[in-house]
Motif scaffolding. Sequence first.
Motif, PDB file in Angstrom:
ATOM      1  N   LEU A   1      38.357  62.663 131.408  1.00  0.00           N
ATOM      2  CA  LEU A   1      39.210  63.775 131.814  1.00  0.00           C
ATOM      3  C   LEU A   1      40.146  63.371 132.947  1.00  0.00           C
ATOM      4  O   LEU A   1      41.338  63.711 132.939  1.00  0.00           O
ATOM      5  CB  LEU A   1      38.349  64.962 132.258  1.00  0.00           C
ATOM      6  N   TYR A   2      39.615  62.645 133.922  1.00  0.00           N
ATOM      7  CA  TYR A   2      40.449  62.187 135.031  1.00  0.00           C
ATOM      8  C   TYR A   2      41.563  61.266 134.528  1.00  0.00           C
ATOM      9  O   TYR A   2      42.716  61.362 134.974  1.00  0.00           O
ATOM     10  CB  TYR A   2      39.602  61.450 136.066  1.00  0.00           C
ATOM     11  N   LEU A   3      41.236  60.362 133.627  1.00  0.00           N
ATOM     12  CA  LEU A   3      42.222  59.424 133.104  1.00  0.00           C
ATOM     13  C   LEU A   3      43.346  60.142 132.356  1.00  0.00           C
ATOM     14  O   LEU A   3      44.525  59.812 132.514  1.00  0.00           O
ATOM     15  CB  LEU A   3      41.539  58.410 132.180  1.00  0.00           C
ATOM     16  N   ILE A   4      42.977  61.130 131.548  1.00  0.00           N
ATOM     17  CA  ILE A   4      43.978  61.890 130.802  1.00  0.00           C
ATOM     18  C   ILE A   4      44.879  62.656 131.759  1.00  0.00           C
ATOM     19  O   ILE A   4      46.118  62.683 131.603  1.00  0.00           O
ATOM     20  CB  ILE A   4      43.297  62.856 129.813  1.00  0.00           C
ATOM     21  N   CYS A   5      44.283  63.281 132.764  1.00  0.00           N
ATOM     22  CA  CYS A   5      45.061  64.064 133.716  1.00  0.00           C
ATOM     23  C   CYS A   5      46.023  63.179 134.500  1.00  0.00           C
ATOM     24  O   CYS A   5      47.177  63.563 134.741  1.00  0.00           O
ATOM     25  CB  CYS A   5      44.131  64.813 134.660  1.00  0.00           C
ATOM     26  N   LEU A   6      45.575  62.003 134.902  1.00  0.00           N
ATOM     27  CA  LEU A   6      46.451  61.090 135.641  1.00  0.00           C
ATOM     28  C   LEU A   6      47.640  60.648 134.790  1.00  0.00           C
ATOM     29  O   LEU A   6      48.760  60.517 135.292  1.00  0.00           O
ATOM     30  CB  LEU A   6      45.660  59.874 136.118  1.00  0.00           C
ATOM     31  N   ASP A   7      47.412  60.416 133.507  1.00  0.00           N
ATOM     32  CA  ASP A   7      48.522  60.060 132.617  1.00  0.00           C
ATOM     33  C   ASP A   7      49.538  61.199 132.525  1.00  0.00           C
ATOM     34  O   ASP A   7      50.744  60.968 132.485  1.00  0.00           O
ATOM     35  CB  ASP A   7      48.002  59.723 131.214  1.00  0.00           C
ATOM     36  N   ILE A   8      49.047  62.420 132.476  1.00  0.00           N
ATOM     37  CA  ILE A   8      49.946  63.574 132.409  1.00  0.00           C
ATOM     38  C   ILE A   8      50.803  63.655 133.669  1.00  0.00           C
ATOM     39  O   ILE A   8      52.028  63.867 133.605  1.00  0.00           O
ATOM     40  CB  ILE A   8      49.145  64.873 132.233  1.00  0.00           C
ATOM     41  N   LEU A   9      50.185  63.469 134.811  1.00  0.00           N
ATOM     42  CA  LEU A   9      50.894  63.628 136.075  1.00  0.00           C
ATOM     43  C   LEU A   9      51.789  62.438 136.407  1.00  0.00           C
ATOM     44  O   LEU A   9      52.911  62.610 136.893  1.00  0.00           O
ATOM     45  CB  LEU A   9      49.893  63.851 137.208  1.00  0.00           C
ATOM     46  N   GLU A  10      51.305  61.231 136.162  1.00  0.00           N
ATOM     47  CA  GLU A  10      52.055  60.036 136.557  1.00  0.00           C
ATOM     48  C   GLU A  10      53.054  59.580 135.494  1.00  0.00           C
ATOM     49  O   GLU A  10      54.154  59.131 135.821  1.00  0.00           O
ATOM     50  CB  GLU A  10      51.089  58.905 136.874  1.00  0.00           C
ATOM     51  N   ASN A  11      52.676  59.696 134.226  1.00  0.00           N
ATOM     52  CA  ASN A  11      53.525  59.189 133.143  1.00  0.00           C
ATOM     53  C   ASN A  11      54.111  60.299 132.272  1.00  0.00           C
ATOM     54  O   ASN A  11      54.855  60.017 131.332  1.00  0.00           O
ATOM     55  CB  ASN A  11      52.722  58.230 132.260  1.00  0.00           C
TER      56      ASN A  11
END
Length: 224
Positions: free
Chosen positions: A138-148
């Motif tokens: 979940l953290y990895l998916i959220c970081l992709d949404i926010l950063e990329n």
Amino acid sequence: MIDNRKLFLSKRAVNSFGGYATQQLRRLENAIARDKLPQSRKEEHILNSMKGAIRGFEGRYTKFDKGSVILFTDDSKREDLDREIFANVHLDHYPVREFNSMVNELTNIITAYEKLGHRNHKKDDNHLNKHAMHLIRLYLICLDILENEDIVTYREKEHDFLMSIRNGEFQKEDGTYRQEFFDMVTDYEKKLEYARKNISLPDNPNMKLVQEFVMSVNRRSLDG
């Protein structure tokens, strides 16, 4: 939908993905420490999850512009509890149906925590490791949404790492988790908070554009 996925992205992902991940973390901590932590500490875990749920209410329910809902723990008068969660609620002219839905969400969190104490111990390791893997995903998916500004559900690069979590790489013999795992979670939480403050995504999706997209899809469907 995939081609237009960026229409739906906003900083609200921090509350939806990040908030859900935080809730899962608190449940995980409660599950692995249910026989080791005092009741007052477990109550704090539940409180943190409930506060996360309230943050997620934004955008789904009417704002508390005429009042507030404040949750906190205090000494309990119940014989089975040392401390328990209390609420100060002050709402004026608030939709009752929405209020009922919010209360149901909060009480469901308490119910979910209490069910953890009745789990099948033989299945605990598999359940907890799968739970821990899902938390990091979940953290990895959220970081992709926010950063990329992209939604990546299939974590090909992290596949082996995620599977190592599921296979018990971070779990100790007594069923608890190594501090390394919780340090990693803390690091992801810090990255999410930094990304939220330093990204170009809007606070909320442009609902006008979303509605226009929905209408275009419906129009094309009717036209064959």
